[in-house]
Design a protein around this motif. Structure first.
Motif, PDB file in Angstrom:
ATOM      1  N   ILE A 125       0.834  -1.214   0.000  1.00  0.00           N
ATOM      2  CA  ILE A 125       0.000   0.000   0.000  1.00  0.00           C
ATOM      3  C   ILE A 125       0.867   1.261   0.000  1.00  0.00           C
ATOM      4  CG2 ILE A 125      -2.026  -1.055   1.047  1.00  0.00           C
ATOM      5  CD1 ILE A 125      -1.163   0.175   3.719  1.00  0.00           C
ATOM      6  N   GLY A 126       2.160   1.093  -0.237  1.00  0.00           N
ATOM      7  CA  GLY A 126       3.031   2.246  -0.383  1.00  0.00           C
ATOM      8  C   GLY A 126       3.856   2.603   0.836  1.00  0.00           C
ATOM      9  N   LEU A 127       3.836   1.780   1.862  1.00  0.00           N
ATOM     10  CA  LEU A 127       4.628   2.057   3.053  1.00  0.00           C
ATOM     11  C   LEU A 127       6.056   1.551   2.858  1.00  0.00           C
ATOM     12  CD1 LEU A 127       2.100   1.083   5.853  1.00  0.00           C
ATOM     13  CD2 LEU A 127       2.699   3.363   5.072  1.00  0.00           C
ATOM     14  N   PRO A 128       7.024   2.189   3.533  1.00  0.00           N
ATOM     15  CA  PRO A 128       8.402   1.701   3.429  1.00  0.00           C
ATOM     16  C   PRO A 128       8.523   0.326   4.094  1.00  0.00           C
ATOM     17  CG  PRO A 128       8.232   3.377   5.125  1.00  0.00           C
ATOM     18  CD  PRO A 128       6.900   3.337   4.429  1.00  0.00           C
ATOM     19  N   GLY A 129       9.592  -0.380   3.796  1.00  0.00           N
ATOM     20  CA  GLY A 129       9.798  -1.719   4.349  1.00  0.00           C
ATOM     21  C   GLY A 129      10.010  -1.729   5.850  1.00  0.00           C
ATOM     22  N   SER A 130      10.578  -0.647   6.394  1.00  0.00           N
ATOM     23  CA  SER A 130      10.765  -0.550   7.840  1.00  0.00           C
ATOM     24  C   SER A 130      10.806   0.914   8.254  1.00  0.00           C
ATOM     25  CB  SER A 130      12.046  -1.258   8.280  1.00  0.00           C
ATOM     26  OG  SER A 130      13.177  -0.558   7.803  1.00  0.00           O
ATOM     27  N   LYS A 131      10.557   1.143   9.521  1.00  0.00           N
ATOM     28  CA  LYS A 131      10.583   2.496  10.087  1.00  0.00           C
ATOM     29  C   LYS A 131      11.340   2.429  11.394  1.00  0.00           C
ATOM     30  CE  LYS A 131       8.384   6.651  10.904  1.00  0.00           C
ATOM     31  NZ  LYS A 131       9.453   7.580  10.991  1.00  0.00           N
ATOM     32  N   SER A 132      12.257   3.353  11.589  1.00  0.00           N
ATOM     33  CA  SER A 132      13.078   3.375  12.795  1.00  0.00           C
ATOM     34  C   SER A 132      12.377   4.170  13.891  1.00  0.00           C
ATOM     35  CB  SER A 132      14.435   4.006  12.480  1.00  0.00           C
ATOM     36  OG  SER A 132      15.247   3.977  13.622  1.00  0.00           O
ATOM     37  N   LEU A 133      12.252   3.560  15.069  1.00  0.00           N
ATOM     38  CA  LEU A 133      11.646   4.212  16.224  1.00  0.00           C
ATOM     39  C   LEU A 133      12.668   4.302  17.347  1.00  0.00           C
ATOM     40  CD1 LEU A 133       8.168   2.466  16.414  1.00  0.00           C
ATOM     41  CD2 LEU A 133       8.718   4.669  15.409  1.00  0.00           C
ATOM     42  N   SER A 134      12.608   5.384  18.111  1.00  0.00           N
ATOM     43  CA  SER A 134      13.520   5.565  19.237  1.00  0.00           C
ATOM     44  C   SER A 134      12.745   5.900  20.498  1.00  0.00           C
ATOM     45  CB  SER A 134      14.507   6.708  18.973  1.00  0.00           C
ATOM     46  OG  SER A 134      15.413   6.357  17.984  1.00  0.00           O
ATOM     47  N   GLY A 135      13.268   5.427  21.605  1.00  0.00           N
ATOM     48  CA  GLY A 135      12.731   5.773  22.910  1.00  0.00           C
ATOM     49  C   GLY A 135      13.880   6.186  23.816  1.00  0.00           C
ATOM     50  N   ARG A 136      13.685   7.241  24.596  1.00  0.00           N
ATOM     51  CA  ARG A 136      14.749   7.746  25.471  1.00  0.00           C
ATOM     52  C   ARG A 136      14.177   7.957  26.858  1.00  0.00           C
ATOM     53  NH1 ARG A 136      19.684  10.434  25.697  1.00  0.00           N
ATOM     54  NH2 ARG A 136      19.746  12.281  27.018  1.00  0.00           N
ATOM     55  N   ALA A 137      14.981   7.608  27.848  1.00  0.00           N
ATOM     56  CA  ALA A 137      14.575   7.813  29.230  1.00  0.00           C
ATOM     57  C   ALA A 137      15.776   8.247  30.060  1.00  0.00           C
ATOM     58  CB  ALA A 137      13.970   6.528  29.802  1.00  0.00           C
ATOM     59  N   LEU A 138      15.525   9.059  31.060  1.00  0.00           N
ATOM     60  CA  LEU A 138      16.550   9.553  31.980  1.00  0.00           C
ATOM     61  C   LEU A 138      16.178   9.147  33.394  1.00  0.00           C
ATOM     62  CD1 LEU A 138      16.787  12.656  30.067  1.00  0.00           C
ATOM     63  CD2 LEU A 138      18.599  12.419  31.706  1.00  0.00           C
ATOM     64  N   ALA A 139      17.176   8.901  34.216  1.00  0.00           N
ATOM     65  CA  ALA A 139      16.929   8.589  35.620  1.00  0.00           C
ATOM     66  C   ALA A 139      18.099   9.101  36.452  1.00  0.00           C
ATOM     67  CB  ALA A 139      16.767   7.083  35.825  1.00  0.00           C
ATOM     68  N   PRO A 140      17.814   9.553  37.666  1.00  0.00           N
ATOM     69  CA  PRO A 140      18.900   9.977  38.547  1.00  0.00           C
ATOM     70  C   PRO A 140      19.639   8.761  39.092  1.00  0.00           C
ATOM     71  CG  PRO A 140      16.801  10.152  39.684  1.00  0.00           C
ATOM     72  CD  PRO A 140      16.495   9.739  38.271  1.00  0.00           C
ATOM     73  N   ILE A 141      20.929   8.956  39.402  1.00  0.00           N
ATOM     74  CA  ILE A 141      21.715   7.898  40.029  1.00  0.00           C
ATOM     75  C   ILE A 141      21.345   7.877  41.501  1.00  0.00           C
ATOM     76  CG2 ILE A 141      24.045   7.077  40.567  1.00  0.00           C
ATOM     77  CD1 ILE A 141      23.388   7.142  37.572  1.00  0.00           C
ATOM     78  N   ASP A 142      21.032   6.727  41.988  1.00  0.00           N
ATOM     79  CA  ASP A 142      20.680   6.581  43.403  1.00  0.00           C
ATOM     80  C   ASP A 142      21.925   6.846  44.244  1.00  0.00           C
ATOM     81  OD1 ASP A 142      19.916   5.786  45.940  1.00  0.00           O
ATOM     82  OD2 ASP A 142      18.712   4.121  45.198  1.00  0.00           O
ATOM     83  N   THR A 143      21.876   7.845  45.090  1.00  0.00           N
ATOM     84  CA  THR A 143      23.056   8.229  45.881  1.00  0.00           C
ATOM     85  C   THR A 143      23.404   7.183  46.933  1.00  0.00           C
ATOM     86  OG1 THR A 143      21.673   9.512  47.383  1.00  0.00           O
ATOM     87  CG2 THR A 143      22.706  10.694  45.576  1.00  0.00           C
ATOM     88  N   PHE A 144      22.486   6.322  47.295  1.00  0.00           N
ATOM     89  CA  PHE A 144      22.768   5.324  48.323  1.00  0.00           C
ATOM     90  C   PHE A 144      23.321   4.028  47.760  1.00  0.00           C
ATOM     91  CE2 PHE A 144      19.491   8.089  50.115  1.00  0.00           C
ATOM     92  CZ  PHE A 144      20.210   8.577  51.187  1.00  0.00           C
TER      93      PHE A 144
END
Length: 144
Positions: A117-136
């Motif tokens: 139907i005209g779609l490309p063979g693949s599509k690249s998706l990204s997910g990003r997440a941040l978290a603080p370093i636990d000081t303990f």
């Protein structure tokens, strides 16, 4: 009285169905592709959150990278839409007590079955997440 249909109207319903059915099928395929993309983005975002959480409780930057990779791979394991497996990039440049860690996951979603139907063979998706370093749990060093 003879209630014969007009000969000019004969077959008009069949002709309408012949013209409308392909458009309806294409519309349904586009809906399927959209649903697949939304689901895949949700899965990639969830994998990034799980990976950054695993990395944030690691005891070293090297350990954080390893734990993030393991968590992302386990989270996306068994999903055949992620064509080449997830690519995991862990940013530990601000590693230390009170610092943060970031994880970016990239995955190529396979759309080959919808390419007619005209779609490309693949599509690249990204997910990003941040978290603080636990000081303990931070122990310093780079040993994994």
């Amino acid at each position: 009285m003879n209630a014969r249909p007009d000969s000019g109207e004969r077959g008009s319903m069949s002709m309408e169905m012949v013209l409308v059915t392909p458009l309806f099928v294409i519309f349904l395929m586009l809906l399927a592709a959209g649903g697949r993309m939304v689901d895949a983005q949700s899965q990639v975002d969830g994998a990034a959150r799980d990976a950054v959480r695993a990395a944030s409780i690691a005891r070293s930057a090297g350990g954080a990278e390893q734990l993030a990779q393991e968590a992302a791979t386990a989270n996306l394991n068994g999903h055949d839409w992620c064509a080449s497996g997830p690519t995991v990039v862990t940013d530990t440049s601000r590693w230390g007590p009170g610092g943060r860690v970031a994880v970016t996951i990239t995955c190529d979603v396979d759309l080959a079955d919808l390419s007619f139907i005209g779609l490309p063979g693949s599509k690249s998706l990204s997910g990003r997440a941040l978290a603080p370093i636990d000081t303990f749990t931070y122990r310093g060093g780079d040993a994994g």
